[in-house]
Design a protein around this motif. Structure first.
Motif, mmCIF file in Angstrom:
data_model
loop_
_atom_site.group_PDB
_atom_site.id
_atom_site.type_symbol
_atom_site.label_atom_id
_atom_site.label_comp_id
_atom_site.label_asym_id
_atom_site.label_seq_id
_atom_site.Cartn_x
_atom_site.Cartn_y
_atom_site.Cartn_z
ATOM 1 N N GLY A 136 13.247 -21.601 23.435
ATOM 2 C CA GLY A 136 14.236 -21.320 24.487
ATOM 3 C C GLY A 136 14.808 -19.924 24.414
ATOM 4 N N TRP A 137 13.994 -18.947 24.096
ATOM 5 C CA TRP A 137 14.371 -17.527 23.970
ATOM 6 C C TRP A 137 15.342 -17.273 22.812
ATOM 7 C CZ3 TRP A 137 10.686 -15.762 26.678
ATOM 8 C CH2 TRP A 137 10.369 -16.254 27.942
ATOM 9 N N LYS A 138 15.470 -18.231 21.874
ATOM 10 C CA LYS A 138 16.397 -18.035 20.757
ATOM 11 C C LYS A 138 15.935 -16.935 19.810
ATOM 12 C CE LYS A 138 18.339 -22.714 20.579
ATOM 13 N NZ LYS A 138 18.499 -23.937 19.745
ATOM 14 N N HIS A 139 14.642 -16.684 19.776
ATOM 15 C CA HIS A 139 14.107 -15.714 18.819
ATOM 16 C C HIS A 139 13.517 -14.506 19.531
ATOM 17 C CE1 HIS A 139 14.736 -18.892 15.900
ATOM 18 N NE2 HIS A 139 14.003 -19.705 16.640
ATOM 19 N N GLN A 140 14.031 -14.223 20.714
ATOM 20 C CA GLN A 140 13.579 -13.040 21.456
ATOM 21 C C GLN A 140 14.136 -11.787 20.798
ATOM 22 O OE1 GLN A 140 14.789 -13.043 25.542
ATOM 23 N NE2 GLN A 140 13.797 -11.094 26.020
ATOM 24 N N MET A 141 13.291 -10.793 20.575
ATOM 25 C CA MET A 141 13.691 -9.572 19.887
ATOM 26 C C MET A 141 13.813 -8.373 20.819
ATOM 27 S SD MET A 141 13.977 -10.863 16.948
ATOM 28 C CE MET A 141 14.306 -9.368 16.012
ATOM 29 N N ASP A 142 13.220 -8.446 22.019
ATOM 30 C CA ASP A 142 13.204 -7.297 22.921
ATOM 31 C C ASP A 142 13.060 -7.815 24.352
ATOM 32 O OD1 ASP A 142 13.186 -4.736 23.858
ATOM 33 O OD2 ASP A 142 11.198 -4.198 23.092
ATOM 34 N N ASP A 143 13.351 -6.935 25.316
ATOM 35 C CA ASP A 143 13.071 -7.295 26.707
ATOM 36 C C ASP A 143 11.564 -7.541 26.859
ATOM 37 O OD1 ASP A 143 15.755 -6.631 27.189
ATOM 38 O OD2 ASP A 143 15.256 -4.546 27.597
ATOM 39 N N LEU A 144 11.228 -8.485 27.720
ATOM 40 C CA LEU A 144 9.800 -8.709 27.974
ATOM 41 C C LEU A 144 9.580 -8.937 29.470
ATOM 42 C CD1 LEU A 144 9.068 -12.023 28.461
ATOM 43 C CD2 LEU A 144 9.738 -12.072 26.052
ATOM 44 N N SER A 145 8.436 -8.426 29.943
ATOM 45 C CA SER A 145 8.092 -8.537 31.370
ATOM 46 C C SER A 145 6.577 -8.580 31.507
ATOM 47 C CB SER A 145 8.630 -7.336 32.158
ATOM 48 O OG SER A 145 10.028 -7.205 32.015
ATOM 49 N N PHE A 146 6.131 -9.166 32.612
ATOM 50 C CA PHE A 146 4.708 -9.042 32.941
ATOM 51 C C PHE A 146 4.555 -9.054 34.460
ATOM 52 C CE2 PHE A 146 5.138 -13.717 32.431
ATOM 53 C CZ PHE A 146 4.602 -14.159 33.624
ATOM 54 N N LEU A 147 3.425 -8.498 34.877
ATOM 55 C CA LEU A 147 3.073 -8.428 36.300
ATOM 56 C C LEU A 147 1.655 -8.958 36.420
ATOM 57 C CD1 LEU A 147 4.411 -7.450 38.932
ATOM 58 C CD2 LEU A 147 3.262 -5.254 38.604
ATOM 59 N N LEU A 148 1.468 -10.046 37.149
ATOM 60 C CA LEU A 148 0.172 -10.697 37.286
ATOM 61 C C LEU A 148 -0.355 -10.463 38.710
ATOM 62 C CD1 LEU A 148 -1.740 -12.420 35.552
ATOM 63 C CD2 LEU A 148 -0.592 -14.457 36.451
ATOM 64 N N ILE A 149 -1.575 -9.920 38.806
ATOM 65 C CA ILE A 149 -2.158 -9.531 40.105
ATOM 66 C C ILE A 149 -3.466 -10.307 40.284
ATOM 67 C CG2 ILE A 149 -2.983 -7.609 41.507
ATOM 68 C CD1 ILE A 149 -1.435 -5.811 39.365
ATOM 69 N N GLU A 150 -3.667 -10.825 41.456
ATOM 70 C CA GLU A 150 -4.914 -11.550 41.767
ATOM 71 C C GLU A 150 -5.570 -10.898 42.993
ATOM 72 O OE1 GLU A 150 -6.356 -16.160 42.122
ATOM 73 O OE2 GLU A 150 -4.555 -15.565 43.233
ATOM 74 N N ILE A 151 -6.889 -10.664 42.864
ATOM 75 C CA ILE A 151 -7.668 -10.120 43.977
ATOM 76 C C ILE A 151 -8.217 -11.291 44.778
ATOM 77 C CG2 ILE A 151 -9.487 -8.523 44.653
ATOM 78 C CD1 ILE A 151 -7.296 -7.287 42.911
ATOM 79 N N LYS A 152 -7.926 -11.314 46.073
ATOM 80 C CA LYS A 152 -8.381 -12.437 46.910
ATOM 81 C C LYS A 152 -9.842 -12.301 47.269
ATOM 82 C CE LYS A 152 -3.910 -13.522 49.020
ATOM 83 N NZ LYS A 152 -3.189 -13.676 50.277
#
Length: 650
Positions: free
Chosen positions: A634-650
C-alpha cells in the motif's frame, strides 16, 4: 495566561513562617500549665493533699454516711483506677479552697463515664453521658460543706475516675480560660475548612492530581478535630448524643485520611505498604466496635482495642520516613518532616493512653498544627510548580499553535501547488484513431518531481516526454514546472528529439539550483510508423511486441538536463507495428521496496510486462499499478516519486 513569578522567592518567606510557628508551638508547650500561684494551690488541693477513695458494691445516696475509716488515701498524681465489675467508686476531697472564689465551680477536664457530684449532703451535678471527653463545669455553693464527693459508675472497661485537670475556679474565669486555651483551635478550624474546599476545587480542576483530594480530606478531618475538641464542642454538649460519635469516628478516620495522603506522595513500594495498613486500620476498628457491642457502642472501649494498630502505623510511618529521608528524596522532605512531627506526637500520646509512658503533657495538637504547616507548604509548592508547568504548557501551546498555523498554510500552499502541477501535466488518458495513451503517477509527497507530457502536432504525429527531477517535494515540483515550460518552448522542433533536449537544457542550465532532470523523449510518426527517441540520463524504455521473444529495451546516450551548458544528445529511430506497446517510466519503480527491504527492480518489471503482453493497454496498466501497490504494501515502502506512461499502437 498571566506568567507566574519564580516560586523560590515566595517559598523562602513561607519557610520562615514555618520556623516561627515551630518556635511558637514549642513556647506554648512550655507555657501550657503556667497558671497563677493561687491556681496551682487549688489544683494541688485536689491532686496532692486530701484525696480519698472508696469502693462499694451498692449505690450510696449520701456519701457522708460512709465511715471515715473506710476512706483510703489516693497516692500522688494518680488519675484514676481500674474498673471493678458491678461496683461504684467514690472519691472525696476538701472544698475549703472555695472560700477564695466568688462563684465557685469544679472544673473537671475529662470524665469518661456517668457520675454524680455531692457537696456535703447535696447532690449538685449528675452526668449521664458516656465517652464524653469534653470538660465539665460543676457549680458549687460558695460556702464550704467540708468535702466534695464524686460517685462513678462506668462501662469503660479500662478506667474509672477523673482524668487530667480537676480544679476549683470562678465560673466566669473558667469559661474565659477554656475559650482562651482553645482559641487557636476555634479559629484555626474555619481556616482548615476553607483550605479543604480550596484543595477540593483543585482536584476537580485537575482530576489526575489525587494529592489534592487526599489533602482536602485530611484538612476536613483536621478541621472537625480542632473545632469539636475545644470550646465549640463544650458549648454543644447538649447535643452529646450526636457529637460524641462524630468526634470519635473522626478520631479514627484521621489516621486513615493521613494514610491516604501518604499513599499519594510516597514512592511505589511504600504506597503498597500504606494501602495495606489503611485496610487493616478499618478492619480493626470495625472489629473492635463489634466486640464491644454488648456494652453498648463504646468508642473508648473500641479505642483500647485498636490503639495497637495506631502504634504499628506510627512505627511503620517513622521508619519509612527515615528511610526516604536518608535516601535524599528532597522533593518530599517537607512531607517527611510533617510525618515525623505528627507521628511522634501521636505515638507519645497513644503510649500515654496505654499507660506505657507517664502523663505530663499532650503533644498531639502542636504536632498536628506543625504537620499541617509542613503538608500545606508541600502542597502549595506542588501547586505552584503546577502553575509553572501550566505556564510552560501554555507557552509551548502558543508556539505549537503558531507552528500549526504555519503548517496549515504550508498544506494550503501544497494543495495549491498540487493543483497547479496537475494543471501543467497532460491528462492520464488520451487516444485517437492510431494511438492510445494511459499515464500513472504516485508522488512520495503531495507534490513531486515526476511528470509526463504528450502532445500531438498538426500532422497527427505524437510526442511523448517523461521526466524525473532529482529529489522530491516542492523544490522538485518547481523545477518540474520549469522543465514543462522549457518543453513547451521547444514545440516547433517536436520531430527532432535531440534538438528538443538541446533547447530544454539551454533554457534550464543555471536555473535549477543544483537540481537536475533526467528524461526520455519519444516522437511517433503515425504515417511512417517510426519512433524516434532520445535520452537525457534517464532509464531505458521498453517496446513490447508480441512477435518478439522478449521485451525490447530502447536507449540513447545523453546526460541529464540542467547540468552542463554545452551538451549534445543522441537520437535513434525504430520501426513500430500495430499492437505494439511502449512503456516509459521513472526509476521510482525500481526503487520501490517491500516489507523485507527488497527492491522491485528492472527484472521484475520486464518479467511482468512480458507475462501480460497479450493484455490490452487498460488491463496491462491496471495490472502494473496493482502489482506496484501490493509489492510496497500500500505504498508504505515507497522511496521516491514514481510514474509511467503506457502507449499502444492501434
Amino acid at each position: 495566561m498571566k506568567e507566574v513569578k519564580p516560586y523560590i522567592s515566595i517559598l523562602v518567606p513561607i519557610q520562615f513562617v514555618l520556623f516561627f510557628l515551630l518556635i511558637f508551638s514549642i513556647q506554648n508547650c512550655f507555657d501550657l500549665h503556667s497558671e497563677s500561684k493561687q491556681e496551682i494551690q487549688l489544683q494541688q488541693s485536689i491532686y496532692l493533699i486530701d484525696r480519698y477513695y472508696y469502693w462499694s458494691s451498692e449505690e450510696i445516696f449520701d456519701p457522708e454516711t460512709i465511715q471515715e475509716s473506710k476512706w483510703i488515701p489516693i497516692s500522688d498524681k494518680t488519675l484514676g483506677f481500674k474498673k471493678r465489675e458491678k461496683e461504684y467508686l467514690y472519691i472525696k476531697f476538701s472544698d475549703q479552697f472555695i472560700r477564695q472564689l466568688q462563684s465557685p465551680i469544679l472544673f473537671a477536664e475529662i470524665a469518661l463515664e456517668t457520675f454524680k457530684v455531692f457537696q456535703g449532703k447535696e447532690n449538685v451535678y449528675i452526668s449521664k453521658e458516656f465517652d464524653f471527653i469534653f470538660p465539665h463545669l460543676i457549680p458549687l455553693s460558695p460556702e464550704p460543706k467540708g468535702f466534695i464527693y464524686i460517685q462513678f459508675q462506668s462501662r469503660y472497661k479500662n478506667f474509672i475516675g477523673l482524668d487530667r485537670d480537676v480544679i476549683f475556679k470562678n465560673h466566669t474565669k473558667a469559661l474565659i480560660d477554656l475559650f482562651m486555651e482553645n482559641l487557636s483551635k476555634t479559629f484555626f478550624s474555619p481556616i482548615l475548612l476553607v483550605l479543604s474546599f480550596i484543595f477540593m476545587g483543585f482536584y476537580f480542576l485537575r482530576r489526575k492530581e489525587l494529592i489534592f483530594l487526599n489533602f482536602s480530606i485530611l484538612l476536613l478531618s483536621a478541621s472537625l478535630i480542632e473545632v469539636l475538641n475545644g470550646f465549640v464542642g463544650f458549648s454543644l454538649r447538649q447535643y452529646a448524643f450526636y457529637l460524641v460519635p462524630i468526634t470519635f469516628i473522626n478520631f479514627t478516620f484521621f489516621p486513615f485520611a493521613f494514610l491516604l495522603f501518604l499513599i499519594s506522595v510516597f514512592p511505589p513500594f511504600f504506597k503498597k505498604v500504606f494501602k495495606f495498613i489503611a485496610i487493616l486500620h478499618i478492619f480493626v476498628f470495625l472489629t473492635s466496635i463489634v466486640r464491644n457491642y454488648d456494652l453498648g457502642v463504646s468508642f473508648l472501649n473500641s479505642e483500647e482495642d485498636y490503639n495497637w494498630i495506631v502504634v504499628l502505623e506510627a512505627i511503620v510511618a517513622i521508619l519509612s520516613s527515615i528511610y526516604v529521608f536518608l535516601k535524599g528524596n528532597r522533593q518530599i522532605r517537607e512531607i517527611i518532616l510533617g510525618i515525623l512531627v505528627i507521628v511522634s506526637a501521636g505515638l507519645h500520646d497513644t503510649l500515654v493512653d496505654l499507660e506505657i509512658l507517664h502523663y505530663q503533657i499532650r503533644f498531639i495538637h502542636y504536632g498536628f498544627f506543625l504537620m499541617l504547616g509542613f503538608f500545606g507548604y508541600y502542597v502549595f509548592k506542588h501547586y505552584w510548580e503546577l502553575l509553572h508547568s501550566i505556564n510552560r504548557m501554555n507557552t509551548e501551546l502558543r508556539t505549537k499553535n503558531k507552528e500549526l498555523q504555519r503548517l496549515i498554510q504550508i498544506d494550503k500552499d501544497l494543495a495549491l501547488a498540487h493543483a497547479l502541477q496537475k494543471s501543467l501535466l497532460s491528462s492520464k488518458y488520451n487516444e485517437d484513431d492510431k494511438i492510445r495513451i494511459i499515464g500513472f503517477s504516485q508522488n512520495l509527497e503531495s507534490v513531486g518531481g515526476d511528470y509526463f507530457d504528450h502532445t500531438k502536432d498538426s500532422m497527427g504525429n505524437w510526442a511523448f516526454l517523461i521526466a524525473d527531477v532529482s529529489g522530491h517535494g516542492i523544490s522538485s515540483a518547481m523545477v518540474a514546472a520549469m522543465s514543462k515550460m522549457a518543453f513547451v518552448g521547444a514545440g516547433p522542433y517536436l520531430q527532432f528529439p535531440a534538438r528538443v533536449f538541446h533547447l530544454m537544457n539551454r533554457h534550464l542550465v543555471g536555473k535549477t539550483k543544483n537540481l537536475f532532470i533526467t528524461a526520455s523523449y519519444l516522437f511517433i510518426d503515425t504515417e511512417s510508423y517510426t519512433a524516434t527517441f532520445s535520452n537525457a540520463g534517464h532509464p531505458s524504455f521498453y517496446l513490447i511486441r508480441n512477435t518478439e521473444k522478449d521485451v525490447i529495451q530502447l536507449t540513447a546516450k545523453g546526460k541529464p538536463l540542467g547540468l552542463f551548458s554545452q551538451q549534445s544528445y543522441a537520437e535513434d529511430t525504430v520501426g513500430i507495428k500495430p499492437k505494439d506497446k511502449i512503456l516509459l517510466y521513472t526509476d521510482g519503480i525500481f526503487d520501490l521496496l517491500n516489507e523485507y527491504g527488497e527492491s522491485f527492480g528492472e527484472d521484475r518489471l520486464k518479467s511482468l510486462l512480458w507475462e501480460y503482453r497479450y493484455y490490452n493497454i487498460q488491463d496491462l496498466s491496471s495490472i502494473l499499478q496493482d502489482s506496484l501497490f501490493r509489492f510496497s504494501n500500500g505504498w508504505k515502502h515507497q522511496m521516491d516519486d514514481l510514474s509511467f506512461l503506457l502507449i499502444e499502437i492501434k
